[in-house]
Enzyme design. Structure first.
Site, PDB file in Angstrom:
ATOM      1  N   LYS A  59       4.048   1.662  -5.887  1.00 22.89           N
ATOM      2  CA  LYS A  59       3.875   0.236  -5.577  1.00 22.89           C
ATOM      3  C   LYS A  59       2.830  -0.372  -6.516  1.00 22.89           C
ATOM      4  O   LYS A  59       3.009  -1.473  -7.027  1.00 22.89           O
ATOM      5  CB  LYS A  59       3.501   0.057  -4.099  1.00 22.89           C
ATOM      6  CG  LYS A  59       4.673   0.377  -3.174  1.00 22.89           C
ATOM      7  CD  LYS A  59       4.292   0.529  -1.707  1.00 22.89           C
ATOM      8  CE  LYS A  59       5.508   0.970  -0.889  1.00 22.89           C
ATOM      9  NZ  LYS A  59       5.201   1.278   0.513  1.00 22.89           N
ATOM     10  N   GLN A 104       0.203   1.445   4.564  1.00 27.50           N
ATOM     11  CA  GLN A 104       1.242   2.474   4.448  1.00 27.50           C
ATOM     12  C   GLN A 104       1.309   3.278   5.751  1.00 27.50           C
ATOM     13  O   GLN A 104       0.289   3.719   6.276  1.00 27.50           O
ATOM     14  CB  GLN A 104       0.909   3.394   3.252  1.00 27.50           C
ATOM     15  CG  GLN A 104       1.980   4.418   2.920  1.00 27.50           C
ATOM     16  CD  GLN A 104       3.290   3.814   2.424  1.00 27.50           C
ATOM     17  OE1 GLN A 104       3.313   2.769   1.791  1.00 27.50           O
ATOM     18  NE2 GLN A 104       4.393   4.482   2.720  1.00 27.50           N
ATOM     19  N   ASP A 116       5.469  -6.528   4.401  1.00 27.95           N
ATOM     20  CA  ASP A 116       6.281  -5.433   4.933  1.00 27.95           C
ATOM     21  C   ASP A 116       7.178  -5.912   6.075  1.00 27.95           C
ATOM     22  O   ASP A 116       8.095  -5.192   6.488  1.00 27.95           O
ATOM     23  CB  ASP A 116       5.358  -4.345   5.499  1.00 27.95           C
ATOM     24  CG  ASP A 116       5.437  -3.040   4.739  1.00 27.95           C
ATOM     25  OD1 ASP A 116       6.420  -2.841   3.998  1.00 27.95           O
ATOM     26  OD2 ASP A 116       4.521  -2.223   4.891  1.00 27.95           O
TER      27      ASP A 116
HETATM   28  N1  GUN Z   1       6.362   4.242   5.368  1.00 27.73           N
HETATM   29  C1  GUN Z   1       7.660   4.482   5.098  1.00 27.73           C
HETATM   30  N2  GUN Z   1       8.270   3.351   4.667  1.00 27.73           N
HETATM   31  C2  GUN Z   1       7.317   2.388   4.672  1.00 27.73           C
HETATM   32  C3  GUN Z   1       7.328   1.011   4.337  1.00 27.73           C
HETATM   33  O1  GUN Z   1       8.337   0.421   3.948  1.00 27.73           O
HETATM   34  N3  GUN Z   1       6.147   0.369   4.472  1.00 27.73           N
HETATM   35  C4  GUN Z   1       5.025   0.982   4.919  1.00 27.73           C
HETATM   36  N4  GUN Z   1       3.912   0.257   5.048  1.00 27.73           N
HETATM   37  N5  GUN Z   1       4.983   2.242   5.247  1.00 27.73           N
HETATM   38  C5  GUN Z   1       6.117   2.942   5.120  1.00 27.73           C
END
Ligand code: GUN
Length: 296
Positions: free
Chosen positions: A54, A98, A121
């Protein structure tokens, strides 16, 4: 005839190329550099990889990226304070925490603390609700949004199709159902959601025109669970031991790719399928958040 491959690398690159001029315009004309903060608590190796990807994507796009890595021992209070600080930071237009977070932290409490305008998100209940009722001011979560884009940009007819989703998680299964069910482009599907308690799951998956699998079990979907000609999107990313690989494992999806590609008309691979789309749609949502910020 083997299935057409739906490449998240290619579709993601196409979307990022579309976003780049808008990022440049925001920077040059409005003095706003879209900023994304990614918060990671602990040392989960898969999460570390995602957070790095990211950060790199932000850099490649000329955006402002901040990775905040906190130790496993971080208290809920400390994490909430970090969220509060990012909510107030004018250089940050989007933030994500995350998941998963360590067990001593209540993830729901943390997600509710994120300013919904910065919740790129799409996990805050305000955005979840907006997506569920088809209010397009909500941020759709990145992975489901990416799945929808893969289908649309591959020319797959979603309207009227039977979309079967395997998995009911808040991150993928439920929001994919919301998106494909919506009225309008990319929606109008007839949606069925299967999960671990579904009876005769193979019978349900075999009735799918579009099969989306996000159950977190390596190669769970076999060829006999797929109707010939169906479109299959594999959201799974599982590490399985593999002594022939230098790192000791390989990545496989939730679909038995080699067998299912002989039955399906189109299929997304792992890696190179949904993964790159998640990062791309996170960037997309962050650009949208920055546009709104610039318009205030
Ligand atoms: N863990 C697995 N997929 C995601 C996601 O799309 N966003 C976040 N914040 N954590 C994750």
């Amino acid at each position: 005839m083997p299935a057409k491959i739906i490449s998240g690398e290619e579709i993601g690159a196409e979307i990022r190329a579309e976003l780049k001029p808008e990022i440049d315009r925001l920077k040059e004309k409005q003095g706003v550099t879209p900023g994304l903060a990614v918060v990671l608590v602990g040392e989960d190796p898969a999460s570390q990889v995602y957070v790095r990807m990211k950060g790199r994507a932000c850099e490649d796009m000329g955006m402002h990226g901040e990775s905040i890595v906190l130790p496993e021992s971080t208290s809920e209070h400390e994490l909430l304070a970090t969220v509060d600080r990012l909510n107030e930071d004018p250089a940050i237009h989007g933030m994500i925490v995350q998941l998963p977070v360590p067990d001593h932290i209540d993830a729901n409490k943390v997600l509710r603390r994120i300013d919904p305008q910065k919740d790129v998100d799409g996990f805050h209940p305000e955005n979840v609700g907006k997506v569920a009722i088809g209010d397009d001011s909500g941020f759709p979560p990145a992975t489901p949004f990416g799945v929808q884009q893969m289908l649309m940009r591959s020319g797959i007819e979603i309207s009227g199709a039977h979309a079967v989703i395997v998995g009911r998680s808040n991150i993928v299964g439920r929001p994919v159902a919301s998106l494909l069910l919506q009225k309008g482009p990319g929606g109008n599907a007839t949606v069925t959601v299967c999960h671990s308690r579904t009876k005769n799951i193979g019978e349900v998956t075999r009735s799918a025109d579009i099969l989306i699998v996000a159950i977190g079990r390596p190669e769970f979907v076999k060829a006999d669970m797929v109707r010939p000609g169906a479109v299959v999107i594999d959201v799974g990313t599982n590490r399985v031991d593999d002594a022939t690989r230098e790192r000791g494992y390989r990545l496989v999806g939730d679909v038995d790719f080699d067998a299912v590609k002989e039955v399906a008309s189109a299929i997304s691979p792992v890696p190179g399928g949904v993964g790159p789309m998640t990062v791309t749609m996170l960037i997309y949502n962050t650009v949208r958040a920055a546009q709104r910020w610039a318009a205030i």
